[in-house]
Scaffold this active site. Structure first.
Site, short mmCIF file in Angstrom:
data_model
loop_
_atom_site.label_atom_id
_atom_site.label_comp_id
_atom_site.label_asym_id
_atom_site.label_seq_id
_atom_site.Cartn_x
_atom_site.Cartn_y
_atom_site.Cartn_z
N LYS A 1 -13.98 0.81 -3.69
CA LYS A 1 -15.06 0.90 -2.80
C LYS A 1 -16.16 1.71 -3.61
O LYS A 1 -17.25 1.57 -3.47
CB LYS A 1 -14.54 2.03 -1.86
CG LYS A 1 -13.36 1.45 -0.69
CD LYS A 1 -13.26 2.57 0.26
CE LYS A 1 -12.19 1.98 1.14
NZ LYS A 1 -11.63 2.74 2.07
N GLU B 1 0.89 -1.20 0.13
CA GLU B 1 -0.12 -0.04 0.04
C GLU B 1 0.91 1.20 -0.01
O GLU B 1 0.60 2.32 -0.41
CB GLU B 1 -0.80 -0.03 1.40
CG GLU B 1 -2.35 0.49 0.93
CD GLU B 1 -3.13 0.29 2.23
OE1 GLU B 1 -2.95 0.50 3.36
OE2 GLU B 1 -4.36 -0.07 1.85
N HIS C 1 6.74 -26.80 -0.66
CA HIS C 1 6.39 -28.15 -1.43
C HIS C 1 5.18 -27.63 -2.15
O HIS C 1 4.33 -28.69 -2.68
CB HIS C 1 5.99 -29.17 -0.16
CG HIS C 1 7.04 -29.67 0.66
ND1 HIS C 1 7.36 -30.99 0.26
CD2 HIS C 1 7.78 -29.24 1.32
CE1 HIS C 1 8.61 -31.25 1.05
NE2 HIS C 1 8.65 -30.17 1.86
O1 PA5 Z 1 -3.42 1.77 6.15
C1 PA5 Z 1 -4.46 2.09 5.98
O2 PA5 Z 1 -4.86 3.35 5.97
C2 PA5 Z 1 -5.89 1.20 5.79
O3 PA5 Z 1 -5.46 -0.12 5.66
C3 PA5 Z 1 -6.79 1.46 6.81
O4 PA5 Z 1 -6.17 0.77 8.07
C4 PA5 Z 1 -8.10 0.46 6.56
O5 PA5 Z 1 -8.59 0.77 5.46
C5 PA5 Z 1 -8.85 0.76 7.69
O6 PA5 Z 1 -9.26 2.12 8.02
P1 PA5 Z 1 -10.09 2.66 8.98
O7 PA5 Z 1 -9.04 2.64 10.15
O8 PA5 Z 1 -10.34 4.15 8.67
O9 PA5 Z 1 -11.34 1.83 9.21
#
Ligand code: PA5
Length: 426
Positions: A412, A277, A298
């Site tokens: 989303k 990410e 394996h």
């Molecule tokens: O790294 C990030 O920002 C995301 O993985 C968020 O943690 C994830 O989308 C969850 O978001 P939130 O804490 O607003 O529910």
């Protein structure tokens, strides 16, 4: 030594590489890089709000006293750091030090939630809802369902003492709900994004509730911060970032995170989010994958040895296992294993690792080796902090913002259209 590293099978770095790497570190740490408003995690181990830290410990104690299960409701960075730490540190079977930690809101699976309901039916549980935005669909939906289960089982007052909310300090649906109902809240700091948040209340509350020594976890991160934010040649986090970028330039665009302990595999899941990410944007980035050895040799060993030569491995090994056994000798030696009789199983695992390394390097898969002395709270805190600094430096070298995730919105929007969410229909 917190972390032993060996980059000798990953190629060579030159002076210019180091200059670039240390410059990227400086940019990150001094808050001059892209997304610098989200670098609060760098100083967090030293700048903890002591009042909140004490409240975390008290809430953890309450949870331990009143619950057989703590249900953590969150997704992505709001649960993976916690799970990575807890899976690494808790025993494989059962947890004598605290409640069982279960997760919800990390999937839309109806079967999962339905079975969880049955599992919890005759158990006392507490719930920690964790969402920085307070509006993420998966945890919000799961919590809506779980809140109904709680109403069926507990009085309003009991629900109040069993519900803990970790969210933004002043805004969002969860904060509003918590204030209305009088639930205890913990803060996800503004300057810390989800995947860098395991040392905030996001991770510390459930980790402490499970009985893990969060002081030791923080100490590990503090010592790692002293080592890996220092602008000196030989800084292992910078070295790791430099090798990754060099390997990427050489066409190695898939990194296999490999662990030889099954309980470290969730660190691999956290690692994938952290690097994937942070770096996977603008058509750039290394694809992070994770494997457990020797198990996955394996299934994936063939591909690693002889498939496309676009892989490198980052191997995590623990020097001192939590437990060990000796290989017994048998009279008949039907399985032909008497040559190992008297050896410890950990020794076997370690020698397997050495053999695999030689075979894979010979097959054209560069290797980065990381070793921690023990899988304890101190070393895991240090290790995850090491990876976060390395990731920040690596993304900076790549020229991308390590702290945003603009591409996540696309799924989303598309999902909301399918679901008919108001404002998202065609
Ligand atoms: O790294 C990030 O920002 C995301 O993985 C968020 O943690 C994830 O989308 C969850 O978001 P939130 O804490 O607003 O529910």
């Amino acid at each position: 030594m917190q972390l032993i590293t060996d980059f000798s099978r990953a190629g060579n770095l030159n002076e210019t590489d180091w200059e670039n790497g240390l410059h990227a570190l400086e940019t990150l740490v001094s808050g001059q890089g892209k997304g610098s408003e989200f670098t609060g995690w760098i100083r967090l181990p030293f700048s903890y709000d002591t009042q909140e830290y004490e409240r975390i410990k008290q809430a953890a104690q309450t949870i331990r006293e009143q619950s057989e299960v703590l249900l953590c409701v969150g997704i992505g960075g709001s649960y993976l750091g916690t799970k990575a730490v807890l899976d690494s540190l808790l025993p494989y079977f059962g947890n004598p030090a605290g409640p069982e930690i279960l997760y919800a809101g990390q999937t839309l699976s109806s079967s999962y939630l339905r079975e969880l309901k049955d599992y919890l039916a005759d158990k006392d549980y507490s719930v920690n809802v964790i969402s920085k935005s307070g509006t993420t669909t998966e945890p919000a939906l799961a919590y809506r369902v779980i809140a109904e289960w709680m109403q069926e089982k507990y009085t309003e007052e009991e629900i109040r003492t069993r519900t803990f909310i970790t969210t933004d300090k002043e805004k969002g649906a969860l904060k509003t709900l918590a204030d209305e109902k009088g639930y205890e809240t913990f803060v996800v700091p503004d300057d810390i994004g989800g995947r860098y948040s395991f040392l905030s209340a996001v991770g510390l509350l459930p980790i402490a509730a499970a009985g893990v020594d969060i002081d030791a976890l923080l100490r590990g991160a503090q010592d790692a911060s002293a080592l890996y934010t220092t602008k000196e040649e030989g800084n292992a986090a910078v070295e790791y970032a430099l090798h990754r970028n060099r390997l990427l330039q050489e066409g190695k665009d898939i990194e296999l995170f490999v662990a030889y302990e099954p309980n470290l595999m969730t660190i691999g899941e956290w690692f994938k989010q952290l690097f994937g990410e942070s770096e996977g944007k603008e058509g750039k980035g290394i694809f992070p994958a994770s494997l457990q050895f020797t198990t996955d040799l394996h299934s994936m060993g063939q591909m690693i040895q002889e498939g496309q030569r676009n892989l490198f491995e980052t191997v995590l090994f623990v020097e001192e296992p939590v437990g060990d056994l000796t290989v017994p000798k048998t009279e008949e030696d039907l399985d032909g294993l008497n040559y190992l009789a008297g050896a410890s199983l950990h020794e076997v695992n370690e020698k397997a690792r050495r053999g695999v390394l030689k075979a894979h390097v010979a097959g054209g898969v560069p290797n980065i080796f990381l070793q921690i002395a023990k899988a304890d709270a101190y070393h895991i805190g240090a290790l995850l902090y090491f990876f976060m600094i390395a990731c920040g430096v690596s993304a900076t070298l790549l020229g991308v913002n390590p702290f945003n995730q603009p591409g996540v919105e696309a799924y989303k929007v598309s999902m909301f259209r399918e679901l008919g969410k108001p404002g998202f229909t065609e």
